[in-house]
Motif scaffolding. Structure first.
Motif, PDB file in Angstrom:
ATOM      1  N   GLY A 183      83.468  -3.224  46.902  1.00 35.30           N
ATOM      2  CA  GLY A 183      84.731  -3.725  46.355  1.00 35.30           C
ATOM      3  C   GLY A 183      85.679  -3.912  47.537  1.00 35.30           C
ATOM      4  N   THR A 184      86.327  -2.807  47.950  1.00 33.10           N
ATOM      5  CA  THR A 184      87.014  -2.863  49.245  1.00 33.10           C
ATOM      6  C   THR A 184      86.002  -2.750  50.377  1.00 33.10           C
ATOM      7  OG1 THR A 184      87.273  -0.458  49.422  1.00 33.10           O
ATOM      8  CG2 THR A 184      89.015  -1.673  48.269  1.00 33.10           C
ATOM      9  N   GLY A 185      84.826  -2.201  50.074  1.00 30.43           N
ATOM     10  CA  GLY A 185      83.815  -1.943  51.106  1.00 30.43           C
ATOM     11  C   GLY A 185      83.932  -0.550  51.696  1.00 30.43           C
ATOM     12  N   THR A 187      83.456   2.510  50.440  1.00 33.86           N
ATOM     13  CA  THR A 187      82.380   3.457  50.151  1.00 33.86           C
ATOM     14  C   THR A 187      81.116   3.119  50.938  1.00 33.86           C
ATOM     15  OG1 THR A 187      83.223   3.617  47.881  1.00 33.86           O
ATOM     16  CG2 THR A 187      81.035   4.527  48.305  1.00 33.86           C
ATOM     17  N   SER A 282      80.093  -1.448  37.508  1.00 34.73           N
ATOM     18  CA  SER A 282      79.667  -1.414  38.915  1.00 34.73           C
ATOM     19  C   SER A 282      78.548  -0.402  39.125  1.00 34.73           C
ATOM     20  CB  SER A 282      80.854  -1.126  39.841  1.00 34.73           C
ATOM     21  OG  SER A 282      81.334   0.178  39.672  1.00 34.73           O
TER      22      SER A 282
HETATM   23  N1  PMP Z   1      83.333   0.262  41.337  1.00 33.31           N
HETATM   24  C1  PMP Z   1      84.554   0.380  40.797  1.00 33.31           C
HETATM   25  C2  PMP Z   1      84.667   0.526  39.322  1.00 33.31           C
HETATM   26  C3  PMP Z   1      85.701   0.329  41.611  1.00 33.31           C
HETATM   27  O1  PMP Z   1      86.924   0.432  41.054  1.00 33.31           O
HETATM   28  C4  PMP Z   1      85.537   0.152  42.994  1.00 33.31           C
HETATM   29  C5  PMP Z   1      86.755   0.058  43.865  1.00 33.31           C
HETATM   30  N2  PMP Z   1      87.308  -1.259  43.881  1.00 33.31           N
HETATM   31  C6  PMP Z   1      84.243   0.014  43.514  1.00 33.31           C
HETATM   32  C7  PMP Z   1      83.166   0.088  42.651  1.00 33.31           C
HETATM   33  C8  PMP Z   1      83.966  -0.283  44.950  1.00 33.31           C
HETATM   34  O2  PMP Z   1      84.284   0.751  45.821  1.00 33.31           O
HETATM   35  P1  PMP Z   1      84.832   0.367  47.243  1.00 33.31           P
HETATM   36  O3  PMP Z   1      86.252  -0.118  47.037  1.00 33.31           O
HETATM   37  O4  PMP Z   1      84.790   1.648  48.008  1.00 33.31           O
HETATM   38  O5  PMP Z   1      83.985  -0.702  47.824  1.00 33.31           O
END
Ligand code: PMP
Length: 334
Positions: A183-185, A187, A282
Motif C-alpha cells: 500500500g504505502t510499501g 510493511t 488485502s
Molecule cells: N492492507 C490494508 C488493509 C491497509 O490498510 C494497508 C495500508 N495502506 C496495507 C494493506 C498495506 O500496508 P503498507 O502501507 O505497509 O504497504
C-alpha cells in the motif's frame, strides 16, 4: 502488576503467527504461516506505524501536546493515529476517500477523528485529491504534524524494527519466502529489508492490485517488458496507488504480482470460512499471492505472509453478497 498496560497503545505488536491449515494445499512439505496483524488494538498493522511516528515526533519536538496530527489514510492508519491522539493529548484529522467502507468511516467517527472526505476518483495531481489534500491542510495549520506515511521511510523503519524481528523470532530464522501486500510499501519494504539482511536467500514478493501504478514502475525498473495491466480503478482497500510514492523500496522486491479485486475478495472470504480468520481484502490478496508462487517452490519451503486488517470493517462490502453483485463481482468461485 506485571501484565498491566498503562494505555491501549502498549498492546500494539506481538501478534501471533499461525499456520494456514485449509486454504493452501501445499504438499511436498511446504508450510505457509500468516502473521495476524488484525489482532492489534485498532484492528490493523498500521497501529505500529501510528505509534512509531507519533512518539518519534513527540520525542523530537516536531509535535507538541495539544497539536494536531493530519494524515491521508485508507482508514487504518487514521484509526491508529486516533488511538495515539487520545492517549497523548492530541487531535487527529484524517483525509479519507468517500468510497471507503462504511464501517471504517463509522469507526473513525466513533474514535473522534475529524474526517475530511475527498472524492477518490479525482486524479492525484488535483489539489482536492486524496494524494494532495492532506499536504494543503498541513500547510494551513501551524501546529500540525504530518506523518506522511506514503513518503516517510520511518514507516518502513517501524516494520524493520518491530514487525520483522518478531517474524524472524517466530520462524526461528527459517524462512524461504515473504509475501506482503503493498500500500504505502512500508510493511513489505521494512520486513523485506530486515529478512534479506539476515538471510539474503529469502525471496520477497510484493502483492499489488490491478489498476495500481506500482507494478508498471517495478517492471520498468527491472528492465522487463511491461505486461502489467494499465492504471485504472479498483475496489480493494489498502493496496496500490495512483502515483509513485517514496516509501516502496522496489530494489528489495524479487517479484511483484498484481491481484484482481475478485481474486482478493474471494480469497478473504475463504480465510473467514475455512480458517476462521475474519480478515480484509488485502489479506485475501496476500493469500492469493502465496498460492501463485506455491507451484514454483522447492519441497519443504517455508512461506510467511501477513494479514493486515480485520474483516469486520468490510461486512457491508466484500462480505456482502448484494454489494458484490452490484459491483458485478462473483460471490463464490464458479
Ligand atoms: N492492507 C490494508 C488493509 C491497509 O490498510 C494497508 C495500508 N495502506 C496495507 C494493506 C498495506 O500496508 P503498507 O502501507 O505497509 O504497504
Amino acid at each position: 502488576m506485571a501484565d498491566v498496560y498503562e494505555d491501549v497503545s502498549e498492546a500494539i505488536g506481538g501478534t501471533p503467527m499461525v499456520r494456514l491449515q485449509r486454504t493452501v494445499k501445499t504438499g511436498r512439505g511446504i508450510e505457509v504461516f500468516a502473521k495476524l496483524e488484525y489482532l492489534n488494538p485498532m484492528g490493523s498493522v498500521k497501529d505500529r506505524v501510528a505509534r512509531y511516528l507519533v512518539d518519534q515526533a513527540l520525542a523530537s519536538g516536531t509535535l507538541s501536546p495539544g497539536g494536531v496530527v493530519i494524515e491521508a489514510s485508507s482508514g487504518n492508519t487514521a484509526m491508529g493515529l486516533a488511538m495515539m491522539a487520545t492517549n497523548r493529548g492530541l487531535r487527529c484529522r484524517a483525509v479519507v476517500r468517500r468510497q471507503t467502507s462504511r464501517e471504517k468511516l463509522d469507526c473513525l467517527r466513533a474514535l473522534g477523528v475529524e474526517l475530511v472526505l475527498v472524492d477518490g476518483d479525482l486524479p492525484p495531481e488535483h489539489p482536492e485529491s486524496y494524494n494532495r489534500k492532506a499536504r494543503s491542510l498541513v500547510a494551513a495549520c501551524p501546529e500540525a504534524f504530518f506523518p506522511d506515511q506514503h513518503n516517510n521511510r520511518d514507516n518502513n523503519q517501524c516494520h524493520y524494527e518491530t514487525t520483522a524481528p518478531e517474524i524472524w523470532r517466530q520462524m526461528d530464522g527459517r524462512i524461504d519466502v515473504f509475501v506482503g501486500g503493498i500500500g504505502t510499501g512500508g510493511t513489505v519494504s521494512g520486513v523485506g529489508r530486515y529478512l534479506k539482511e539476515r538471510d539474503p536467500k529469502i525471496e520477497v514478493v510484493a502483492v499489488d492490485v490491478e489498476g495500481s501504478v506500482f507494478s508498471r514502475h517495478f517492471a520498468a525498473l527491472s528492465g522487463s517488458d511491461d505486461d502489467s495491466a494499465p492504471p485504472g480503478r479498483y475496489l480493494l482497500e489498502g493496496l496500490g496507488d495512483e502515483e509513485i510514492i517514496d516509501c516502496p523500496e522496489f530494489e528489495i522486491f524479487d517479484r511483484m504480482l498484481q491481484v484482481s479485486d475478485p481474486e482478493a475478495f474471494l480469497a478473504a472470504r475463504e480465510l473467514a470460512r475455512d480458517e476462521a480468520m475474519l480478515v480484509g481484502g488485502s489479506s485475501g490478496a496476500a493469500l492469493w499471492g502465496v498460492r501463485e508462487i506455491l507451484p514454483e517452490l522447492q519441497p519443504g519451503a517455508r512461506v510467511v505472509t501477513l494479514f493486515p486488517d480485520s474483516g469486520t470493517r468490510y461486512l457491508s462490502t466484500i462480505y456482502n453478497d448484494d454489494w458484490l453483485r452490484e459491483q458485478g463481482l462473483p460471490t463464490a468461485r464458479g
